[in-house]
Scaffold this active site. Structure first.
Site, PDB file in Angstrom:
ATOM      1  N   VAL A  30     -16.780  62.109   6.946  1.00 12.71           N
ATOM      2  CA  VAL A  30     -17.069  62.216   8.373  1.00 12.71           C
ATOM      3  C   VAL A  30     -15.759  62.354   9.138  1.00 12.71           C
ATOM      4  CG1 VAL A  30     -18.048  60.967  10.332  1.00 12.71           C
ATOM      5  CG2 VAL A  30     -19.223  60.945   8.126  1.00 12.71           C
TER       6      VAL A  30
ATOM      7  N   ASP B  92      -5.561  56.687   7.894  1.00 11.05           N
ATOM      8  CA  ASP B  92      -6.297  56.039   6.805  1.00 11.05           C
ATOM      9  C   ASP B  92      -5.382  54.975   6.197  1.00 11.05           C
ATOM     10  OD1 ASP B  92      -8.957  56.977   5.016  1.00 11.05           O
ATOM     11  OD2 ASP B  92      -7.508  55.716   3.950  1.00 11.05           O
TER      12      ASP B  92
ATOM     13  N   THR C 271     -21.990  54.851  10.267  1.00 11.06           N
ATOM     14  CA  THR C 271     -23.364  54.396  10.475  1.00 11.06           C
ATOM     15  C   THR C 271     -23.392  52.879  10.388  1.00 11.06           C
ATOM     16  OG1 THR C 271     -24.086  56.428   9.499  1.00 11.06           O
ATOM     17  CG2 THR C 271     -25.727  54.694   9.675  1.00 11.06           C
TER      18      THR C 271
ATOM     19  N   ARG D 246     -24.578  67.067   7.009  1.00 10.69           N
ATOM     20  CA  ARG D 246     -25.012  67.092   5.608  1.00 10.69           C
ATOM     21  C   ARG D 246     -23.826  67.511   4.766  1.00 10.69           C
ATOM     22  NH1 ARG D 246     -29.422  71.435   6.628  1.00 10.69           N
ATOM     23  NH2 ARG D 246     -27.754  71.921   8.073  1.00 10.69           N
ATOM     24  N   GLU D 247     -23.586  66.792   3.689  1.00  9.34           N
ATOM     25  CA  GLU D 247     -22.507  67.202   2.796  1.00  9.34           C
ATOM     26  C   GLU D 247     -22.821  68.611   2.295  1.00  9.34           C
ATOM     27  OE1 GLU D 247     -21.597  64.306  -0.169  1.00  9.34           O
ATOM     28  OE2 GLU D 247     -21.582  62.685   1.293  1.00  9.34           O
TER      29      GLU D 247
ATOM     30  N   ASN E 129     -32.559  59.507   9.804  1.00 11.05           N
ATOM     31  CA  ASN E 129     -32.420  59.525   8.346  1.00 11.05           C
ATOM     32  C   ASN E 129     -33.670  58.991   7.658  1.00 11.05           C
ATOM     33  OD1 ASN E 129     -30.033  60.816   8.188  1.00 11.05           O
ATOM     34  ND2 ASN E 129     -28.793  59.056   7.635  1.00 11.05           N
TER      35      ASN E 129
ATOM     36  N   CYS F 213     -26.183  58.470   2.109  1.00 11.04           N
ATOM     37  CA  CYS F 213     -26.824  58.075   3.372  1.00 11.04           C
ATOM     38  C   CYS F 213     -28.246  57.559   3.241  1.00 11.04           C
ATOM     39  CB  CYS F 213     -26.820  59.255   4.343  1.00 11.04           C
ATOM     40  SG  CYS F 213     -25.191  59.548   5.007  1.00 11.04           S
TER      41      CYS F 213
HETATM   42  C1  UDX Z   1     -28.139  63.348   5.076  1.00 12.82           C
HETATM   43  C2  UDX Z   1     -28.701  63.810   6.441  1.00 12.82           C
HETATM   44  O1  UDX Z   1     -29.337  65.078   6.292  1.00 12.82           O
HETATM   45  C3  UDX Z   1     -27.589  63.887   7.470  1.00 12.82           C
HETATM   46  O2  UDX Z   1     -28.130  64.237   8.743  1.00 12.82           O
HETATM   47  C4  UDX Z   1     -26.887  62.530   7.547  1.00 12.82           C
HETATM   48  O3  UDX Z   1     -25.833  62.571   8.461  1.00 12.82           O
HETATM   49  C5  UDX Z   1     -26.375  62.127   6.169  1.00 12.82           C
HETATM   50  O4  UDX Z   1     -27.468  62.116   5.227  1.00 12.82           O
HETATM   51  P1  UDX Z   1     -26.851  64.460   3.033  1.00 12.82           P
HETATM   52  O5  UDX Z   1     -27.101  63.172   2.338  1.00 12.82           O
HETATM   53  O6  UDX Z   1     -25.483  65.042   3.003  1.00 12.82           O
HETATM   54  O7  UDX Z   1     -27.248  64.334   4.586  1.00 12.82           O
HETATM   55  O8  UDX Z   1     -27.803  65.568   2.396  1.00 12.82           O
HETATM   56  P2  UDX Z   1     -29.246  66.190   2.674  1.00 12.82           P
HETATM   57  O9  UDX Z   1     -29.130  67.656   2.702  1.00 12.82           O
HETATM   58  O10 UDX Z   1     -29.917  65.556   3.819  1.00 12.82           O
HETATM   59  O11 UDX Z   1     -30.004  65.807   1.312  1.00 12.82           O
HETATM   60  C6  UDX Z   1     -30.200  64.454   0.933  1.00 12.82           C
HETATM   61  C7  UDX Z   1     -30.916  64.380  -0.376  1.00 12.82           C
HETATM   62  O12 UDX Z   1     -32.288  64.741  -0.242  1.00 12.82           O
HETATM   63  C8  UDX Z   1     -30.355  65.275  -1.480  1.00 12.82           C
HETATM   64  O13 UDX Z   1     -30.314  64.532  -2.673  1.00 12.82           O
HETATM   65  C9  UDX Z   1     -31.368  66.400  -1.590  1.00 12.82           C
HETATM   66  O14 UDX Z   1     -31.411  66.930  -2.877  1.00 12.82           O
HETATM   67  C10 UDX Z   1     -32.655  65.680  -1.236  1.00 12.82           C
HETATM   68  N1  UDX Z   1     -33.694  66.550  -0.657  1.00 12.82           N
HETATM   69  C11 UDX Z   1     -33.480  67.175   0.527  1.00 12.82           C
HETATM   70  C12 UDX Z   1     -34.907  66.703  -1.316  1.00 12.82           C
HETATM   71  O15 UDX Z   1     -35.133  66.133  -2.389  1.00 12.82           O
HETATM   72  N2  UDX Z   1     -35.876  67.484  -0.757  1.00 12.82           N
HETATM   73  C13 UDX Z   1     -35.699  68.116   0.443  1.00 12.82           C
HETATM   74  O16 UDX Z   1     -36.638  68.803   0.891  1.00 12.82           O
HETATM   75  C14 UDX Z   1     -34.462  67.967   1.097  1.00 12.82           C
END
Ligand code: UDX
Length: 454
Positions: free
Chosen positions: A11, A30, A123, A159-160, A231, A283
Site C-alpha cells: 500500500v 520504513d 486497515t 487489488r494486488e 471486503n 486482506c
Molecule cells: C482485495 C480487495 O479486492 C481490495 O479492494 C482490498 O483493498 C484488498 O483485498 P486482493 O486481495 O489483492 O484485494 O485481491 P482480489 O482480486 O480481491 O482477490 C482476492 C481473492 O479472491 C483471490 O484469492 C482471488 O483468487 C479470489 N477470488 C476473487 C475468487 O475466488 N473469485 C472471484 O470471483 C474473485
C-alpha cells in the site's frame, strides 16, 4: 503537497508512486534499513506490475529514508502523513497494531509547527483513528505542544496485481475525519484523481468509461467501517458462488452458466462470482476475522461473515477430498500444483490456497511439486518449512504425476501443450481449481478433466 508515507509495503509503495506521479512531494519511510537501501538502489521488495515504471516517470522522485532521516530527506515537515504499515492478524483474529503504534511514535518525532494530517491507510479496526489521536496527544505533553495534528481515515481498495490501476482510476475515494481541516487537505491532495485531469502514464491507460471519481466524505468511524464492509461483502460473494458450485456439482448443473446468468442481473453484478478454490491473500481472511472480532466486542454476531469464512476454507479441504475420491490412496502419489501465489500477477503467498492444499496432501503422504511463474524465489525464502518441491518448469510438475491441480489461474497455464502434458503424467487427471482451462482441448488431449461446480 508534502506527503510522508510510513511503511514501504504494497500500500505504501503504490500510494507513494501514484501521489508522486500526480506531482506531490513524497517521502516514503520504513524501519527496515535494508529495504530502504534496496529501494534507493531501485530494487523493489514486491512484485507489482508497472510499479518500477511509475516510480521512474514520476515528475517528483519519491525519496526513500529510514524514519530518523525523514525530515532531512524531505523539503520540510510533511502536511500529510500516511500510515501504511502492516496489521497482521493476532492470535484472536483481531489485527496486531504494534506497527501502527510504532509508526505513530515515528510521526510525533518529526512534526512541523503547522497543521499535520495523519491519515490511516492501514486497515485498522473501527475506533483506531481515535486511538491514534490519543497516542499522538500522549507523545506531546500539553506544555511542549507546538504542532496541530488531526487524524483521518482514507481506506485503500487496491487489488494486488492491479494496484496502480486501482490507485489512479479508483471506483471511489473515501475520506473520513471528525475534523473538517483533515477532509479539506485530503480532498485537495486527491483533486487530480477526483477530476481525472492528469495525463495517464502510457503503460497504465485510463479505462474507457472513467469519469469524475465519486468522493465520499464522512466521519472517522464510518470510513473505517466502509473498508471492512467492502471486503466482507466481496468475500461473501465469492463464498456464495462457491457454495452454489458445490450444489451445482450434486444436481448436475454448470456453475459457469449459473454464475453468468446471476451476474447479468444488474442488482447482483458479475464481479467476484468466479467459483473456484476461494479467496486467499492478505486482506479477505484477515479483514473478515477482524470484523467478526469487532462485532463480538459489541456483543453482536457477524454470523453471515463467519459462514463465508467457513465456506472459503472448506474449498481447500474439498479439493483434497476430490483427489482422494479419484485416486483412492494418497500415500506415495505425486501431485502437481500449478500456481503458488494467492492469485495471478503477484508473488504474495499470504493465506495462499496452494500452501494449505500442499500441506494437506503432504500430511496424507503424497509428494507435492509446485510451479509458479513469479513466486518461486519468495517461496524459497518464506516457505522453507513446507516439504514440497519447487519446480522451475511446468514440465517437471507434470512428469510422472498422478494428478495436477490448477490452483492459481496464471494466463500461461491456459495455453499449455495438453497432449504433451497428458503423455508426461502417470495418470492423466487434471483438477481445474479455478475453472480457467479450456475443457474441450484438455479432454481432446486425453486428460480426465474435473472443474469446480461443473
Ligand atoms: C482485495 C480487495 O479486492 C481490495 O479492494 C482490498 O483493498 C484488498 O483485498 P486482493 O486481495 O489483492 O484485494 O485481491 P482480489 O482480486 O480481491 O482477490 C482476492 C481473492 O479472491 C483471490 O484469492 C482471488 O483468487 C479470489 N477470488 C476473487 C475468487 O475466488 N473469485 C472471484 O470471483 C474473485
Amino acid at each position: 503537497m508534502r506527503v510522508r508515507i510510513v511503511g514501504a509495503g504494497y500500500v505504501g509503495l503504490c500510494t507513494a508512486a501514484s501521489l508522486a506521479y500526480l506531482g506531490h512531494e513524497v517521502t516514503c519511510v520504513d524501519v527496515d534499513p535494508e529495504k530502504i537501501a534496496g529501494l534507493v538502489r531501485g530494487e523493489l521488495p514486491i512484485y507489482e506490475p508497472h510499479l518500477a515504471e511509475l516510480l521512474a516517470v514520476a515528475p517528483i522522485p519519491v525519496r526513500f529514508a529510514v524514519p530518523d532521516d525523514a525530515n532531512a530527506a524531505s523539503a520540510g515537515p510533511p502536511e500529510l502523513v500516511f500510515i501504511a504499515v502492516g496489521t497482521p492478524p493476532g492470535a484472536d483474529g483481531s489485527p496486531d497494531l504494534k506497527q501502527v503504534a510504532a509508526a505513530v511514535r515515528t510521526i510525533t518525532q518529526s512534526l512541523g509547527d503547522g497543521l499535520t494530517v495523519v491519515v490511516n491507510k492501514s486497515t485498522v479496526p473501527v475506533g483506531s483513528g481515535n486511538w491514534v489521536g490519543s497516542l499522538i496527544d500522549d507523545a506531546q505533553p500539553p506544555g511542549a505542544r507546538t504542532a496541530t495534528v488531526v487524524v483521518a481515515s482514507n481506506p485503500e481498495f487496491l487489488r494486488e496485481g492491479s494496484a496502480l490501476m486501482d490507485s489512479l482510476y479508483p471506483d471511489r475515494i473515501v475520506v473520513g475525519s471528525d475534523d473538517a481541516r483533515a477532509i479539506e487537505a485530503l480532498v485537495r491532495l486527491y483533486q487530480p484523481l477526483i477530476e481525472q485531469d492528469f495525463a495517464p502514464p502510457p503503460f497504465l491507460p485510463r479505462p474507457a468509461r472513467t469519469g469524475r471519481v465519486p468522493l465520499v466524505t464522512t466521519d472517522l468511524a464510518s470510513a473505517e467501517l466502509i473498508k471492512y464492509a467492502s471486503n466482507a461483502f466481496l468475500a461473501l460473494k465469492i463464498s456464495f458462488i462457491n457454495q452454489i458450485a458445490e450444489l451445482s456439482e450434486r444436481v448436475g448443473a454448470d456453475i459457469e452458466s449459473v454464475s453468468r446468468a446471476l451476474g447479468l442481473d444488474a442488482r447482483i453484478g458479475s464481479a467476484f462470482l468466479q467459483a473456484g478454490l476461494g479467496w486467499g491473500g492478505s486482506c479477505f481472511g484477515k479483514d473478515t476475522a477482524a470484523l467478526v472480532a469487532t462485532a463480538h466486542e459489541y456483543g453482536l454476531s457477524m454470523s453471515i461473515v463467519e459462514a463465508a469464512r467457513e465456506v472459503n476454507y472448506h474449498q481447500r479441504a474439498r479439493i483434497v477430498e476430490r483427489l482422494l475420491a479419484e485416486l483412492k490412496i494418497m500415500k506415495g502419489r505425486t501431485i502437481g500444483l500449478l500456481g503458488l501465489a494467492f492469485k495471478p500477477q503477484t508473488d504474495d503467498l499470504r493465506d495462499a490456497p496452494s500452501v494449505d492444499i500442499a500441506r494437506r496432501l503432504l500430511a496424507r503422504g503424497a509428494k507435492v511439486r509446485v510451479h509458479d511463474p513469479v513466486a518461486l524465489p519468495r517461496a524459497r525464502r518464506e516457505l522453507a518449512d513446507v516439504a514440497f518441491e519447487l519446480c522451475d518448469t511446468v514440465d517437471s510438475v507434470f512428469r510422472g504425476a498422478d494428478a495436477v491441480v490448477l490452483v492459481t489461474e496464471w494466463p500461461e497455464y491456459a495455453q499449455l501443450d495438453w497432449a504433451r502434458c497428458a503423455k508426461a503424467m502417470r495418470t492423466p487427471l487434471l483438477l481445474d481449481g479455478r475453472n480457467a482451462l479450456p475443457r474441450d482441448a484438455l479432454t481432446a488431449a486425453g486428460l480426465r478433466y474435473f472443474a469446480v461446480g461443473r
